[in-house]
Design an enzyme around this catalytic site. Structure first.
Site, PDB file in Angstrom:
ATOM      1  N   GLU A  79       0.874  -1.175   0.000  1.00  0.00           N
ATOM      2  CA  GLU A  79       0.000   0.000   0.000  1.00  0.00           C
ATOM      3  C   GLU A  79       0.903   1.214   0.000  1.00  0.00           C
ATOM      4  O   GLU A  79       1.694   1.407   0.920  1.00  0.00           O
ATOM      5  CB  GLU A  79      -0.921  -0.033   1.224  1.00  0.00           C
ATOM      6  N   CYS A 117      -1.855   8.564   3.574  1.00  0.00           N
ATOM      7  CA  CYS A 117      -1.651   8.178   2.174  1.00  0.00           C
ATOM      8  C   CYS A 117      -2.815   8.592   1.287  1.00  0.00           C
ATOM      9  O   CYS A 117      -2.630   8.876   0.098  1.00  0.00           O
ATOM     10  CB  CYS A 117      -1.405   6.675   2.070  1.00  0.00           C
TER      11      CYS A 117
END
Length: 506
Positions: free
Chosen positions: A262, A301
């Site tokens: 990720e 993120c």
């Protein structure tokens, strides 16, 4: 309420001077005897030293994980589930303490660790405890003489590398499904925030069989690289930057190790003109949604760091945003009234200020902020940056590159087609937000945005039962949701014939 500084007489949190690795259910000194200094971003001061591990320490952790694998992988799903539930209960009973630890180690406001990070951590353990109890293999009759069924089995020993922006929550995202699936783990925390997970292991270590979770600290280029390049892991899971993720994938590929990664994002937050059709609570929610880019100091993120706003409402929108940003309280992360805390490290602080300067140099209009927000007294050495707003165009560096800080880049669009083009004009595809009262626009945008998660009329919700992951250069695989179990399992097919006669081929 302002929580006392850790290690002070009135604080409930007291850090040790030195933290070792957690291997095989025991605290073990690093093979080299070396430690690195761990600094709190709250005040810029060192508050403990942590093991600086090498490949030898990673090997010891892998030994422990392999030794524990046979027993743990054959432990019943019921018992594994019960252990996860006990972990969740133990975390819940220590929630306030862990929230203080997380804020001091990371710099984030304690109102977030109390209300988001820790409750979500708890919920992920409970969710996967339920998932593994309810998981079933598929079975079918192929024909009147042949039966087939599928067995999910633990993939084995897993290497997990955790980022610094949500140390405990990101650990839970990886640990909970891995443990539920019957895997054992060697986990490497980020060197910027190594203590939270160690504090957690002191709290929950007695609930877990020795060797099932092993924590090896150190630098990414040393301990992290040793774990990523090991041929003794059966699976690798990583959360971090796209640059490092690319390296991680290459390491894993050399050994044919399946990987979940990720990575970064540059998520658009898109505002259509109908949000201003009424001055109501929904409009207020829309404005708050824009400011969620400052959640966790922008160190997320999926941070909605690009705002795309329809040209017809731009002036009204910006006026409301500026009015709201000016009210944000930044300062002591241990104050429950604080909305924005400190950046995680001096390195990250300097990087963000560098991007702010790039924005100015390339001609972006500075609307708000754009400078450090120096604090007084014992916070004076901390890493605080004023929330920053720029107006510019989508080809600027501040629109295209992940800053990972409290910086929003804003631009206009003229219609839905242009909004979609701008949203997708990025190498990333992690998240996006769509704000509209029109359900047709909402569905069209959600369908056509190239991102792994699209929030409609909300943002920064991370429930355990919603799959999370990226498109394009934002990652491979999914975390959270029950399908994550498949990343930690092999699927065995058993095909049984009850025909007694030979085929007659030979």
């Amino acid at each position: 309420m302002i929580y006392p500084i850790p290690n002070s007489e009135t604080s409930t949190v007291h850090f040790k001077d030195v933290y070792d690795n957690y291997i095989g259910g025991q605290w073990m000194k690093p093979h080299s005897g070396e430690y690195f200094s761990n600094t709190s971003p709250v005040n810029g001061l060192v508050f403990c030293r942590v093991a600086r591990s090498s490949s030898q320490d990673v090997e010891l952790a892998l030994d422990a994980a392999h030794n524990a694998l046979e027993s743990w992988s054959t432990t019943s799903a019921v018992e594994r589930s019960n252990i996860l539930l006990r972990i969740a209960d133990r975390i819940e009973s220590n929630l306030e303490t862990l929230a203080i630890v997380e804020s001091w180690d990371n710099g984030k406001p304690i109102r977030e660790t109390l209300a988001a990070d820790l409750p979500l951590t708890i919920d992920h353990f409970r969710y996967f405890a339920a998932c593994i109890r309810s998981q079933e293999g598929a079975a079918s009759e192929l024909d009147s003489r042949t039966l087939t069924y599928h067995l999910p089995e633990p993939i084995g020993v897993v290497g997990q590398i955790i980022p610094w922006n949500f140390p405990l929550l990101m650990a839970a995202w990886k640990l909970a499904p891995a443990l539920a699936a019957g895997c054992t783990v060697v986990l490497k925390p980020a060197e910027q925030t190594p203590v939270s997970i160690l504090f957690l292991m002191e709290i929950i270590g007695d609930l877990i069989p020795a060797g099932v979770i092993n924590v090896v600290n150190g630098f990414g280029s040393e301990a992290g690289n040793a774990l990523a390049t090991s041929q003794r892991i059966d699976k690798l899971a990583f959360t971090g930057s796209t640059e490092i993720g690319n390296h991680i994938l290459k390491c894993a590929a050399d050994n044919l190790i399946p990987s979940t990664i990720e990575l970064g994002g540059k998520s658009p937050n898109i505002y259509f003109p109908d949000i201003f059709s009424h001055e109501d609570q929904y409009l207020d929610k829309c404005i708050e949604g824009a400011l969620l880019a400052f959640f966790n100091q922008g160190e997320v993120c999926t941070c909605p760091s690009r705002i795309l706003v329809h040209e017809s409402i731009y002036e009204k929108f910006i006026a409301k945003i500026i009015e709201r940003v000016a009210l944000i309280k930044q300062g002591n992360p241990l104050d429950t009234e604080t909305q924005i805390g400190a950046q995680v490290s001096k390195e990250q602080y300097d990087k963000i200020l560098g991007y702010i300067q790039i924005g100015k140099d390339e001609g972006a209009e500075l609307i708000f902020g754009g400078h450090p927000n120096n604090q007084e007294n014992y916070l004076s050495g901390g890493y605080y940056i004023k929330p920053t707003l720029f107006f510019g165009h989508n080809q600027m560096h501040i629109f295209q590159e992940e800053i990972f800080g409290p910086v929003i880049a804003i631009t206009k669009f003229k219609d839905e087609i242009e909004a979609l083009h701008l949203a997708n004009d990025t190498v990333y595809g992690l998240g996006a937000g769509v704000w509209t009262r029109d359900i047709n626009i909402a569905h069209r945008m959600a369908k056509n945005i190239k991102a792994g998660r699209v929030w409609v009329n909300c943002y920064h919700a991370y429930p355990a039962h919603a799959a999370f992951g990226g498109y394009k250069k934002s990652g491979i695989g999914r975390e959270t949701h029950k399908l994550t179990l498949s990343h930690y399992q092999n699927i065995k097919n058993v095909l049984i014939s009850h025909e007694i006669h030979p085929l007659g081929l030979f």
